[in-house]
Structures are given as structure tokens and as C-alpha cells.
Design an enzyme around this catalytic site. Structure first.
Site, PDB file in Angstrom:
ATOM      1  N   LYS A   1      -2.133  -1.471  -3.885  1.00 20.17           N
ATOM      2  CA  LYS A   1      -3.029  -0.313  -3.821  1.00 20.17           C
ATOM      3  C   LYS A   1      -2.210   0.963  -3.931  1.00 20.17           C
ATOM      4  CE  LYS A   1      -6.134   1.867  -0.596  1.00 20.17           C
ATOM      5  NZ  LYS A   1      -6.574   1.954   0.751  1.00 20.17           N
TER       6      LYS A   1
ATOM      7  N   LYS B   1       0.854  -1.182   0.000  1.00 19.99           N
ATOM      8  CA  LYS B   1       0.000   0.000   0.000  1.00 19.99           C
ATOM      9  C   LYS B   1       0.892   1.236   0.000  1.00 19.99           C
ATOM     10  CE  LYS B   1      -3.585   2.476   2.465  1.00 19.99           C
ATOM     11  NZ  LYS B   1      -4.694   2.393   3.400  1.00 19.99           N
TER      12      LYS B   1
END
Ligand code: PBG
Length: 324
Positions: free
Chosen positions: A249, A196
Site C-alpha cells: 500500500k 505500508k
């Protein structure tokens, strides 16, 4: 002109193109993020996410029934925490009667087969808007991990099928797995936000939950977007610690990462097509600069082609309609 191979043959009409298409989208590809609010019978459109809403729980339950009827099989839930319940410990996050816990139960009661995934991070509950506990201006790792374990167990108790830690603290996947095993939750899965990145593309999401960091940024825990090898390190460690599904992400600016992760692991890979990626398509379409429907299908197909087995996207319902 003699050519032994004419590549256009396989592109010459819709039937042949469809026969040789390598990537196809379907309802099994999608995870639907849902924003849930306290109250009754209210839908609030998120200004920076036109066409997407934060709904009260009663409205959410109706929505989940509709999603299931469309063939969508998983939701990822986020709640908007009231300001007066926020503090630096994030303790509302493991309140057994909190909005998250009530939401999990209500959704599982209404549509038991729907897979309920829950975001695990302190930011919506933190008075500082950070994903962890703050001490002397720093986001402390180990105390935060303890809080995330409590949060995960309380989601499992409420009936979550998978918990999805999105905080990027070190060691949290192993601690959560141990915590779940320790209290007998041997059927609760972990979908880890493994790679992330600290990204500007989360902006609209933070509007939706009123969860923007009150000071500084998230760069001491979320990853530097300059890095690729680090994503593999993070992901392999999460798998060793017990992650069932890993995630990259955001998605579209990180297609190289999705592919590299896909080639490096033996677990399902998900990608989160995040709020800012949604907002960009919506804004360009509104200006008449892009065809929205085509942009949705091309974006989601490219994320799947890059290697995502699952895609969390605000466009899931649109995609189903467009595929039909
Ligand atoms: C919470 C969380 C965020 C997103 C998912 N979980 C925001 C953040 O990390 O700041 C972003 C999702 C999106 O932008 O669609 N940690």
C-alpha cells in the site's frame, strides 16, 4: 520485407487480443472499502473523493446487499469515530457496542456470506490521529500492540472474517494471532498491511474519517518510500508471525514492490489502490484531461498484472460495470 515474427498479428483485432490477454479483471479481484458514520439515512460525499460516500449504517447495509448482488464478495470497513469518544488510549476501538462492532454485526446479519474485513489501527479513535498510543511525543510500540490485540479480538467477537492491521507496529501480527488463538478464534483471518508506506496519497482518506495526525507525520512507523528490500523483510516477518494475506500500500506508485513481494511469498498478495490514487483519476477526469473509465481499467489491470491477487479499491463497483 521478410520478418519471421510479426508481433502485431496477435494484436490485429479484438477477438485475438482477448484470446491472448494475460490479465483479466473480475469481481473476485476486489475488496470494497466502506466508510461508516453514526446516524440514520444519511450519505455524506467526501469532498476530496467525489462520488464516494461516508454512509450511516442503515445505508451501508443496503449498499452491501447491492455489492453482493454485483458479485463483490468482500468489504473492508472503516468507521468515523465521534470526537468525544477519542482519547490517547483509543479504547473506543474495542467497545463491544462501538460503531465498528455494530457495523460488523449488521453487515453479517444482512449478508452472511459477505466477507467482512476490518481495519485495525488506532488513528480514527486517537485524539492525536496517530496509529498508536502517544507518550512524550512518541508513538510507543508495545503498549499499542496490546491495544491492537484487544481491538482485533473485539472485531472477531462481533463476527469479522478477517482483521486487517494497518498500523505498522512491530510484532503486532504475532501478538494478534496469539491473542485470537488464546480466546478460541481459530477461524479469524489476518490480512496484514505488511508493506505500508508513509504516503501523501492517504490524504483524502484522512478527510473521510477526520483522522489526520495532529502532530508530526507517520514516518516512525510507516515505511520510507525509498525502500524496497525493507518491504520484503516486513512481509516475510508478517507471514512468519501468522498473516494469511499480505498487502502492499499504496498500489500504483509501488508496482515494483507488488511484483517483488509476489515473487517472494506463498500467500495471497493484496494491494490497496488508495484514496489519493482515486482522487487523482477523478480530478483529471473532471478537468476533461483523462478518460475516467479507461483510466480505471488500465490502473486496476496494471495492479493485477504487477502481481496483486486482490485489490482494495474505491473503483470496485465502477470496474464491475465497465467489465460487463
Ligand atoms: C489507518 C489507515 C489509513 C488508510 C487505511 N488505513 C490511513 C493512514 O495510515 O494514515 C489509508 C487508505 C486510503 O488512503 O485509501 N491506519
Amino acid at each position: 520485407m521478410y520478418l519471421p515474427r510479426r508481433n502485431r498479428i496477435l494484436r490485429s483485432n479484438p477477438a485475438i487480443r482477448s484470446l491472448v490477454a494475460e490479465t483479466r479483471l473480475g469481481p473476485d479481484d476486489f475488496i470494497v472499502p466502506l466508510f461508516i458514520d453514526e446516524g440514520k439515512d444519511t450519505k455524506t460525499e467526501i469532498p476530496s473523493m467525489p462520488g464516494y460516500y461516508r454512509n450511516t449504517l442503515d445505508v451501508t447495509v443496503k449498499e452491501v446487499k447491492e455489492l453482493w448482488s454485483m458479485g463483490l464478495k468482500s468489504v473492508l470497513i472503516f468507521i468515523k469515530c465521534k470526537d468525544e469518544l477519542k482519547d490517547n488510549t483509543g479504547k473506543e476501538a474495542w467497545n463491544p457496542d462501538g460503531l465498528m462492532q455494530r457495523s460488523i454485526k449488521a453487515i453479517k446479519d444482512a449478508v452472511p456470506e459477505m466477507l467482512v474485513m476490518t481495519d485495525v489501527a488506532l488513528d480514527p479513535y486517537s485524539s492525536y490521529g496517530h496509529d498508536g498510543i502517544v507518550e512524550n511525543g512518541e508513538i510507543v510500540n508495545d503498549a499499542t500492540v496490546e491495544a491492537l490485540v484487544k481491538m482485533s479480538i473485539s472485531h472477531a467477537e462481533a463476527g469479522a472474517d478477517l482483521v486487517a492491521p494497518s498500523d505498522m507496529m512491530d510484532g503486532r501480527i504475532g501478538a494478534i494471532r496469539k491473542g485470537l488463538e488464546g480466546v478460541g478464534f481459530t477461524k479469524t483471518g489476518i490480512m496484514s498491511y505488511s508493506a505500508k508506506y508513509a504516503s501523501c496519497f492517504y490524504g483524502p482518506f484522512r478527510d473521510a474519517l477526520d483522522s489526520a495526525p495532529g502532530f508530526g507525520d507517520k514516518k516512525t512507523y510507516q515505511m520510507d518510500y525509498a525502500n524496497r528490500t525493507e518491504a520484503i523483510k516486513e512481509t516475510l516477518m508478517d507471514i512468519e508471525e501468522g498473516a494469511d494475506i499480505v498487502m502492499v500500500k499504496p498500489a500504483m506508485a509501488y508496482l515494483d514492490i507488488i511484483r517483488e513481494v509476489k515473487n517472494s511469498v506463498q500467500v495471497p498478495v493484496s494491494a490497496y489502490h488508495v484514496s489519493g490514487e482515486y482522487a487523482m483519476i477523478k480530478a483529471a477526469a473532471k478537468m476533461g484531461w483523462l478518460n475516467e473509465e479507461k483510466a480505471i481499467l488500465e490502473s486496476l489491470t496494471s495492479i493485477k498484472r504487477a502481481g496483486a491477487d486482490l485489490i482494495a479499491t474505491y473503483f470496485a463497483k465502477d470496474a464491475i460495470r465497465l467489465i460487463d
